[in-house]
Motif scaffolding. Sequence first.
Motif, short mmCIF file in Angstrom:
data_model
loop_
_atom_site.label_atom_id
_atom_site.label_comp_id
_atom_site.label_asym_id
_atom_site.label_seq_id
_atom_site.Cartn_x
_atom_site.Cartn_y
_atom_site.Cartn_z
N SER A 155 41.77 103.51 46.58
CA SER A 155 42.65 103.90 47.94
C SER A 155 42.68 102.69 48.75
N GLN A 156 41.83 101.55 48.58
CA GLN A 156 41.90 100.56 49.64
C GLN A 156 41.97 99.13 48.72
N LYS A 157 42.68 99.27 47.63
CA LYS A 157 42.82 98.09 46.96
C LYS A 157 43.45 96.80 47.66
N GLU A 158 44.19 97.13 48.63
CA GLU A 158 44.77 96.08 49.31
C GLU A 158 43.78 95.32 50.11
N ARG A 159 42.96 95.96 50.61
CA ARG A 159 41.83 95.38 51.68
C ARG A 159 40.76 94.58 50.84
N TYR A 160 40.46 95.24 49.75
CA TYR A 160 39.54 94.39 48.65
C TYR A 160 40.22 93.09 48.19
N GLU A 161 41.42 93.08 47.90
CA GLU A 161 42.14 91.94 47.40
C GLU A 161 42.24 91.01 48.71
N SER A 162 42.26 91.57 49.77
CA SER A 162 42.36 90.56 51.05
C SER A 162 41.28 89.88 51.47
N TYR A 170 37.97 102.45 45.41
CA TYR A 170 38.53 100.88 45.35
C TYR A 170 40.04 101.10 45.22
N ARG A 195 39.41 88.78 48.89
CA ARG A 195 38.76 87.99 47.88
C ARG A 195 38.22 86.56 47.95
#
Length: 210
Positions: free
Chosen positions: A18-25, A16, A27
């Motif tokens: 390492s790819q926090k920005e992807r997961y936030e995008s 998570y 949402r």
Amino acid sequence: MKKILNGIVEFHTTDYVSQKERYESLRDHQQPRYLFITCSDSRVVPDLITKSQPGELFILRNIANIVPPYEKAEEYLSSSSAIEYAVEELNVRHIIICGHSDCGGCKLMLPGKAHTGDMGLTRKWLELAGDVKADIHRFAEERPGLDSHALSWHTEQSNVLQQMKNLLTYPSVAERYNSGELGVHGWHYIIQSGDIYQYNQESRRFELRN
């Protein structure tokens, strides 16, 4: 359960992060390009074998990767509604039907393998593969002495082809497929080798994807 629970912690602290920005995008919305229809078999991991990221695949899983024909949609709402939602709401551009080697559901379609014990729900579900079962029985009768591995291989590929046909009974799928807006693809995944054979519409054969 301990292994699973520890996995949750490891995911959050490594993957998570390492790819926090992807997961936030992701949402508030998803926009997958692919509907991936495959078997519930634990050995088939769509994201792994396609190297896909979160948000790229809309995945439908069931016993033997079956697509209920459109006219029976009212009886099999789970799978049918997923197809409808993926095509009409998410506007996917490709549908992949991925069968696999050593498929337990396909084994039950083989001659002499129709017994499912007390699994009435499984037996009812596999009634949808009646055309595949009939094809396999004809295939086996025309080739007496065919070994079980070859017969299973043919069954798994025949099943993929039948589900591709079933997909095109859905009006929204057929309309977009015929206009070139939607691709329909058939795959046969070999567990022990990691190979994927893709159906070629022109040669009418499954060909190794290199």
